[in-house]
Every structure is written in structure tokens, then in C-alpha cells.
Design a protein around this motif. Structure first.
Motif, PDB file in Angstrom:
ATOM      1  N   LEU A 331       0.841  -1.189   0.000  1.00  0.00           N
ATOM      2  CA  LEU A 331       0.000   0.000   0.000  1.00  0.00           C
ATOM      3  C   LEU A 331       0.878   1.240   0.000  1.00  0.00           C
ATOM      4  CD1 LEU A 331      -2.676  -1.014   2.673  1.00  0.00           C
ATOM      5  CD2 LEU A 331      -2.914  -1.094   0.186  1.00  0.00           C
ATOM      6  N   LEU A 332       0.442   2.276  -0.701  1.00  0.00           N
ATOM      7  CA  LEU A 332       1.133   3.547  -0.660  1.00  0.00           C
ATOM      8  C   LEU A 332       0.915   4.221   0.696  1.00  0.00           C
ATOM      9  CD1 LEU A 332       0.451   5.005  -4.221  1.00  0.00           C
ATOM     10  CD2 LEU A 332       2.559   3.973  -3.349  1.00  0.00           C
ATOM     11  N   PRO A 333       1.749   5.200   1.041  1.00  0.00           N
ATOM     12  CA  PRO A 333       1.620   5.849   2.361  1.00  0.00           C
ATOM     13  C   PRO A 333       0.229   6.423   2.600  1.00  0.00           C
ATOM     14  CG  PRO A 333       3.675   6.486   1.289  1.00  0.00           C
ATOM     15  CD  PRO A 333       2.883   5.723   0.264  1.00  0.00           C
ATOM     16  N   TYR A 334      -0.167   6.353   3.875  1.00  0.00           N
ATOM     17  CA  TYR A 334      -1.499   6.796   4.265  1.00  0.00           C
ATOM     18  C   TYR A 334      -1.409   7.922   5.301  1.00  0.00           C
ATOM     19  CZ  TYR A 334      -6.452   6.130   5.565  1.00  0.00           C
ATOM     20  OH  TYR A 334      -7.791   6.293   5.795  1.00  0.00           O
ATOM     21  N   ASP A 335      -0.192   8.360   5.592  1.00  0.00           N
ATOM     22  CA  ASP A 335       0.031   9.252   6.738  1.00  0.00           C
ATOM     23  C   ASP A 335      -0.680  10.592   6.591  1.00  0.00           C
ATOM     24  OD1 ASP A 335       1.628   7.231   7.627  1.00  0.00           O
ATOM     25  OD2 ASP A 335       3.516   8.146   6.982  1.00  0.00           O
ATOM     26  N   ASN A 336      -0.686  11.156   5.388  1.00  0.00           N
ATOM     27  CA  ASN A 336      -1.238  12.500   5.204  1.00  0.00           C
ATOM     28  C   ASN A 336      -2.672  12.475   4.686  1.00  0.00           C
ATOM     29  OD1 ASN A 336       1.060  13.899   6.062  1.00  0.00           O
ATOM     30  ND2 ASN A 336       2.045  13.645   4.059  1.00  0.00           N
ATOM     31  N   ASN A 337      -3.413  11.493   5.088  1.00  0.00           N
ATOM     32  CA  ASN A 337      -4.808  11.368   4.650  1.00  0.00           C
ATOM     33  C   ASN A 337      -5.642  12.501   5.235  1.00  0.00           C
ATOM     34  OD1 ASN A 337      -7.175  10.403   3.594  1.00  0.00           O
ATOM     35  ND2 ASN A 337      -7.384   8.717   5.039  1.00  0.00           N
ATOM     36  N   GLY A 338      -6.383  13.202   4.377  1.00  0.00           N
ATOM     37  CA  GLY A 338      -7.279  14.246   4.849  1.00  0.00           C
ATOM     38  C   GLY A 338      -8.672  13.693   5.104  1.00  0.00           C
ATOM     39  N   PRO A 339      -9.608  14.507   5.618  1.00  0.00           N
ATOM     40  CA  PRO A 339     -10.960  14.031   5.928  1.00  0.00           C
ATOM     41  C   PRO A 339     -11.779  13.793   4.661  1.00  0.00           C
ATOM     42  CG  PRO A 339     -10.833  16.394   6.258  1.00  0.00           C
ATOM     43  CD  PRO A 339      -9.436  15.939   5.936  1.00  0.00           C
ATOM     44  N   ALA A 340     -12.814  12.995   4.793  1.00  0.00           N
ATOM     45  CA  ALA A 340     -13.737  12.782   3.679  1.00  0.00           C
ATOM     46  C   ALA A 340     -14.396  14.099   3.290  1.00  0.00           C
ATOM     47  CB  ALA A 340     -14.794  11.754   4.071  1.00  0.00           C
ATOM     48  N   LEU A 341     -14.780  14.216   2.041  1.00  0.00           N
ATOM     49  CA  LEU A 341     -15.461  15.421   1.568  1.00  0.00           C
ATOM     50  C   LEU A 341     -16.810  15.561   2.259  1.00  0.00           C
ATOM     51  CD1 LEU A 341     -14.825  15.151  -2.292  1.00  0.00           C
ATOM     52  CD2 LEU A 341     -13.392  16.247  -0.557  1.00  0.00           C
ATOM     53  N   GLY A 342     -17.100  16.768   2.725  1.00  0.00           N
ATOM     54  CA  GLY A 342     -18.394  17.026   3.323  1.00  0.00           C
ATOM     55  C   GLY A 342     -18.423  16.913   4.827  1.00  0.00           C
ATOM     56  N   LEU A 343     -17.287  16.589   5.461  1.00  0.00           N
ATOM     57  CA  LEU A 343     -17.265  16.431   6.919  1.00  0.00           C
ATOM     58  C   LEU A 343     -16.820  17.689   7.640  1.00  0.00           C
ATOM     59  CD1 LEU A 343     -15.853  12.826   7.501  1.00  0.00           C
ATOM     60  CD2 LEU A 343     -18.228  13.597   7.527  1.00  0.00           C
ATOM     61  N   LEU A 344     -15.759  18.331   7.159  1.00  0.00           N
ATOM     62  CA  LEU A 344     -15.183  19.485   7.851  1.00  0.00           C
ATOM     63  C   LEU A 344     -15.101  20.686   6.919  1.00  0.00           C
ATOM     64  CD1 LEU A 344     -12.221  17.752   9.729  1.00  0.00           C
ATOM     65  CD2 LEU A 344     -14.465  18.371  10.649  1.00  0.00           C
ATOM     66  N   PRO A 345     -15.823  21.755   7.210  1.00  0.00           N
ATOM     67  CA  PRO A 345     -15.696  22.967   6.386  1.00  0.00           C
ATOM     68  C   PRO A 345     -14.250  23.498   6.440  1.00  0.00           C
ATOM     69  CG  PRO A 345     -17.621  23.078   7.828  1.00  0.00           C
ATOM     70  CD  PRO A 345     -16.819  21.903   8.275  1.00  0.00           C
ATOM     71  N   GLY A 346     -13.747  23.929   5.322  1.00  0.00           N
ATOM     72  CA  GLY A 346     -12.406  24.493   5.277  1.00  0.00           C
ATOM     73  C   GLY A 346     -11.293  23.489   5.461  1.00  0.00           C
ATOM     74  N   ALA A 347     -11.563  22.209   5.245  1.00  0.00           N
ATOM     75  CA  ALA A 347     -10.542  21.170   5.415  1.00  0.00           C
ATOM     76  C   ALA A 347      -9.459  21.301   4.350  1.00  0.00           C
ATOM     77  CB  ALA A 347     -11.188  19.789   5.353  1.00  0.00           C
ATOM     78  N   ARG A 348      -8.298  20.685   4.616  1.00  0.00           N
ATOM     79  CA  ARG A 348      -7.191  20.676   3.673  1.00  0.00           C
ATOM     80  C   ARG A 348      -6.793  19.234   3.374  1.00  0.00           C
ATOM     81  NH1 ARG A 348      -4.702  25.705   3.408  1.00  0.00           N
ATOM     82  NH2 ARG A 348      -3.854  24.824   1.483  1.00  0.00           N
ATOM     83  N   TRP A 349      -6.248  19.034   2.179  1.00  0.00           N
ATOM     84  CA  TRP A 349      -5.861  17.698   1.748  1.00  0.00           C
ATOM     85  C   TRP A 349      -4.438  17.754   1.178  1.00  0.00           C
ATOM     86  CZ3 TRP A 349     -10.582  19.931   0.999  1.00  0.00           C
ATOM     87  CH2 TRP A 349     -11.672  19.303   1.618  1.00  0.00           C
ATOM     88  N   PRO A 350      -3.451  17.367   1.959  1.00  0.00           N
ATOM     89  CA  PRO A 350      -2.059  17.431   1.483  1.00  0.00           C
ATOM     90  C   PRO A 350      -1.843  16.517   0.269  1.00  0.00           C
ATOM     91  CG  PRO A 350      -2.164  17.067   3.865  1.00  0.00           C
ATOM     92  CD  PRO A 350      -3.553  16.883   3.343  1.00  0.00           C
ATOM     93  N   ARG A 351      -0.954  16.947  -0.602  1.00  0.00           N
ATOM     94  CA  ARG A 351      -0.575  16.149  -1.770  1.00  0.00           C
ATOM     95  C   ARG A 351       0.792  15.527  -1.509  1.00  0.00           C
ATOM     96  NH1 ARG A 351       2.508  17.210  -6.311  1.00  0.00           N
ATOM     97  NH2 ARG A 351       1.927  16.085  -8.224  1.00  0.00           N
ATOM     98  N   MET A 352       0.860  14.218  -1.563  1.00  0.00           N
ATOM     99  CA  MET A 352       2.099  13.494  -1.314  1.00  0.00           C
ATOM    100  C   MET A 352       2.756  13.124  -2.632  1.00  0.00           C
ATOM    101  SD  MET A 352       0.834  10.882   1.691  1.00  0.00           S
ATOM    102  CE  MET A 352      -0.700  10.496   0.861  1.00  0.00           C
ATOM    103  N   GLN A 353       4.065  13.209  -2.686  1.00  0.00           N
ATOM    104  CA  GLN A 353       4.812  12.802  -3.862  1.00  0.00           C
ATOM    105  C   GLN A 353       5.255  11.351  -3.683  1.00  0.00           C
ATOM    106  OE1 GLN A 353       5.136  14.891  -6.385  1.00  0.00           O
ATOM    107  NE2 GLN A 353       6.316  13.574  -7.750  1.00  0.00           N
ATOM    108  N   VAL A 354       4.971  10.513  -4.697  1.00  0.00           N
ATOM    109  CA  VAL A 354       5.265   9.088  -4.621  1.00  0.00           C
ATOM    110  C   VAL A 354       6.152   8.704  -5.800  1.00  0.00           C
ATOM    111  CG1 VAL A 354       4.284   6.755  -4.614  1.00  0.00           C
ATOM    112  CG2 VAL A 354       3.056   8.635  -3.497  1.00  0.00           C
ATOM    113  N   GLU A 355       7.240   7.989  -5.524  1.00  0.00           N
ATOM    114  CA  GLU A 355       8.109   7.486  -6.574  1.00  0.00           C
ATOM    115  C   GLU A 355       7.583   6.117  -7.032  1.00  0.00           C
ATOM    116  OE1 GLU A 355      10.548   9.056  -8.080  1.00  0.00           O
ATOM    117  OE2 GLU A 355      10.211  10.815  -6.794  1.00  0.00           O
ATOM    118  N   LEU A 356       7.384   5.971  -8.326  1.00  0.00           N
ATOM    119  CA  LEU A 356       6.836   4.738  -8.875  1.00  0.00           C
ATOM    120  C   LEU A 356       7.879   3.881  -9.579  1.00  0.00           C
ATOM    121  CD1 LEU A 356       3.492   6.121 -10.353  1.00  0.00           C
ATOM    122  CD2 LEU A 356       3.808   4.903  -8.191  1.00  0.00           C
TER     123      LEU A 356
END
Length: 432
Positions: A331-356
């Protein structure tokens, strides 16, 4: 439809028509007709006949009538169409109409105008046309227009008319059931065409990546569920893919999933990605959802034009699985997982860089693939179980569509039958 002519042939003709109707309907429709008959009177309660005729002498033309159980058939008489409309209540089963009645509005150009008026007035009722013995052609035309049968005015007797009423009622009910079934089939076909048109067609022209997908809605006989996915290639050569899951399994959730997928494609082609894209999708969800409790999970990846690295955003969604030659799938990293859409107003979703790397397979999936049961233990398959399953299937040489088909099939078998949740799986492959 067979047409009775002289009285001696009228009863066999009616019986023949009933037999044909029963044969044409058959099976569940016959059972439905029987249930309707029981509910409305032909299989227990008293039948009611509405006679519409204008006899200047006032002499009754209808003899005593008995139903199949020997119970009297009730008869109501209307002298004109205005009275008929008043007497046409829900407990009327059949209408006996004298075709010699004056046409409504004084229309003399159509000799069946009065019949057509009654058919419009009572579309769910059986109608028997009454005509003179020398006017069989007019009676036959009445049947073609919509009457269940016709009878001769001067040849009526109780036995003939009683049986004609019963058969006309059953024939009308059978015809109605057959029509409802045909309408239901047409609606189902139209819904399937609509749903099929809403399934995504990935836009990957010019990309070296191979794409495969597997989709199984949890709703019975549906093509769409709350899961959704898509993939597009933007002009700079980047391949964007996503998979998501609206909570719930009904048609409203399926519709919302389609809206989110279409919005994702439009925003992606407009140049949005990462946190900005997910924030806009959250606004779409908040405006379109039917209940404030509804949310959606989402996984997006954007694969660089050289195919060796990707950006990953997770909004409450399980992490994708990556497989490379000579290494076990993980599995790819899960550390920077943001909340589901519609749960928290003003939430942020970090973008992780993955080497393939130079050669890889990337599998995106919804939780329907991992939440099925394992045998009779009651335990969930889970992500660990899914990873082990995919590793084994890859070692057996399965790739692309074959891999996804085998994965979904095995998950179903482990569950001991159909999965109750929607399942969507997307696979992207790169070979040097």
C-alpha cells in the motif's frame, strides 16, 4: 380478438378470447390478475355492471344476471353520459354501452364517438358494446377501437351476458397487467441506457499507460452505485485518475457520485489538482447532497508525463496498492490522509509525492473490495487480506482485466455470495 356474431357463437368466442389473453400473459401476470380480481370483486365480492342506454319506453334490456358463484350481479343504469360519469365509481367492474346513444356534443360524423368518449372516461374499466343484430360490422369496429367485446341487443340472455361480463373484466385486467409489465420493462431499459451512458469513458489518448476497471454496484439490478471513478490525460501529458465513494447505496447516492465524477473531470481539465481541486469538489457535494450527513471519500493521483512519479491525495479513502517487478505489492503511504469530503468545512488535503519507478501497476479501489466477510468467521477481508490476495494473484501471472476480474470474484466467493456494498477497482499499468 375473436368477435361473436350470432348468439350461438358468442359464448365460445368470448371463451376463446379469454384463453388467448391468459396464454399471452401467463406466469406472474396471471397471478397478478388473480390478486386484482380478488381485491376488486371478480373472485369473491359482487360484480357491478354499469348499463349506459337510452330506452324511451323505459323497458329494461338486461335480464337477471348471476356471477360464477351464483350471486346476483348488481346493475346500475345511466340514461346518458352525464349520468354515467356520476355513477362510474371504483366498485364498477364493467360497462355495457349502447352504441345507439347520441354522440357527445352532437357529433354525427363518427358513429363510435360515444364509445371513444366512454373509453376516455373509464380507461381502466372493461367495456362491452351493445348493437343491433344487423350491425355486426359496427360491433367489430368497436372491438378494434378498444371495447373488450360486443353483443347483440335483441339476443341478450342472462347466461350469455353474465359470462360476457366476467370474461370482459378478466380480459381487461389481463391486458392492463400485460401493459404494466411492458411499461415496466421499457422503463428498466431506459434506466439501464441512462446509467450506462453515465458510466465513465476514460480520456487517455496519447498515454502509454494501460487502463482497466471493474465495477459492481451493490443495488440489485442496478448499473450504478455510489462508487465512481475516472481517468483523463491533460495536454501536458499528465495522467490523472481518481476513485471515490458516496456514503449510502441508493439512487440519490449514485446520482451524486456521477455529479462528483463529472465535476472532477471538468476541474481537472481546467488545470486544478490537489487541495484546490478537492476543496472545490467539497463545495459541489455540499450544494448537491440531499442531507447534511452525506459525505464522500476520494483518492486522486496525478502521474507525471514520464510515468515515474505521482502526486497522491486521500480524502478519507483507502490508500492505493502499488506492485513493481521483484518486489511484493504494498500500500502507498497513508500518513497524510485528509478528511472525507463534506465532513469538515475548510478542510485541507495534502498532496504526497510518490516514486513509482520504470515499471509498475497501481490499483485504486473502494472499500467494498475490503469490507466483505471471510468465510463463516464474520471477519472482514481488510486491507491486509486484500494485499495478500493481490500478491498471490500477481504471482500466478494475472494482469490487467484478468487481475481485476479474479480479485472481485474471489472477494465475492470469500463473502459467500453477493457483496452488499458497491465495488469499484481501477488499475493503471506502466511497462518500459
Amino acid at each position: 380478438m375473436p368477435v361473436p356474431v350470432p348468439r350461438q357463437r358468442a359464448i365460445p368466442a368470448v371463451e376463446s378470447g379469454q384463453a388467448q389473453a391468459a396464454t399471452a400473459v401467463g406466469g406472474p401476470l396471471k397471478e397478478e390478475a388473480h390478486r386484482d380480481a380478488t381485491a376488486t370483486g371478480t373472485a369473491g365480492a359482487t360484480l357491478t355492471l354499469l348499463l349506459i342506454e337510452d330506452d324511451p319506453a323505459g323497458s329494461p334490456i338486461v335480464p337477471d344476471l348471476l356471477d360464477s358463484a351464483g350471486k346476483p350481479i348488481r346493475v346500475r343504469t345511466a340514461r346518458n353520459l352525464t349520468e354515467a360519469e356520476r355513477l362510474l365509481t371504483d366498485d364498477v367492474h364493467c360497462i355495457l354501452l349502447d352504441l345507439a346513444l347520441p354522440a357527445p356534443g352532437g357529433d354525427t360524423g363518427d358513429e363510435l364517438a360515444v364509445l371513444k368518449h366512454v373509453l376516455r372516461l373509464a380507461p381502466r374499466h372493461a367495456v362491452l358494446a351493445l348493437t343491433g343484430s344487423g350491425d355486426a360490422e359496427r360491433g367489430a369496429e368497436a372491438v378494434r377501437v378498444g371495447a373488450q367485446d360486443y353483443l347483440f341487443r335483441d339476443e341478450l340472455d342472462g347466461r350469455l351476458l353474465s359470462r360476457a361480463i366476467r370474461y370482459a373484466v378478466e380480459r381487461k385486467r389481463s391486458d392492463s397487467a400485460e401493459r404494466r409489465l411492458a411499461e415496466g420493462r421499457l422503463r428498466a431499459q431506459e434506466n439501464r441506457r441512462l446509467e450506462r451512458g453515465l458510466l465513465p469513458t476514460p480520456l487517455l489518448d496519447g498515454s502509454a499507460l494501460r487502463f482497466a476497471a471493474r465495477y459492481r454496484p451493490g443495488r440489485s439490478r442496478a448499473l450504478l452505485g455510489g462508487d465512481f471513478y475516472d481517468a483523463v490525460r491533460t495536454p501536458d501529458g499528465t495522467v490523472h485518475a481518481m476513485i471515490g465513494d458516496v456514503c449510502g447505496h441508493g439512487p440519490d447516492e449514485a446520482a451524486l457520485g456521477v455529479e462528483l465524477r463529472i465535476a472532477w473531470r471538468a476541474l481537472t481539465l481546467a488545470g486544478l489538482c490537489g487541495d484546490e481541486l478537492l476543496g472545490t469538489l467539497q463545495q459541489v457535494l455540499e450544494h448537491e447532497r440531499s442531507d447534511e450527513e452525506i459525505f464522500a471519500t476520494l483518492c486522486t493521483v496525478d502521474i507525471a508525463p514520464d510515468g515515474r512519479r505521482a502526486g497522491l491525495c486521500l480524502a478519507g479513502h483507502p490508500a492505493p496498492l502499488v506492485a513493481r517487478p521483484g518486489r511484493p505489492a504494498r500500500l502507498l503511504p497513508y500518513d497524510n490522509n485528509g478528511p472525507a469530503l463534506g465532513l469538515l468545512p475548510g478542510a485541507r488535503w495534502p498532496r504526497m509525492q510518490v516514486e513509482l519507478g520504470a515499471e509498475w501497476s497501481l490499483m485504486l479501489y473502494t472499500d467494498g473490495l475490503i469490507e466483505g466477510r471471510v468465510g463463516g468467521t464474520g471477519e472482514r477481508l481488510g486491507q491486509d487480506g486484500m494485499v495478500s490476495m493481490i500478491r498471490r494473484q500477481l504471482s500466478e501471472g494475472l494482469r490487467g482485466e484478468s487481475l481485476l476480474r479474479a480479485a472481485v470474484s474471489e472477494v465475492r466467493d470469500l463473502n459467500g455470495g453477493e457483496l452488499t456494498d458497491d465495488v469499484a477497482v481501477v488499475l493503471l499499468d506502466r511497462t518500459p
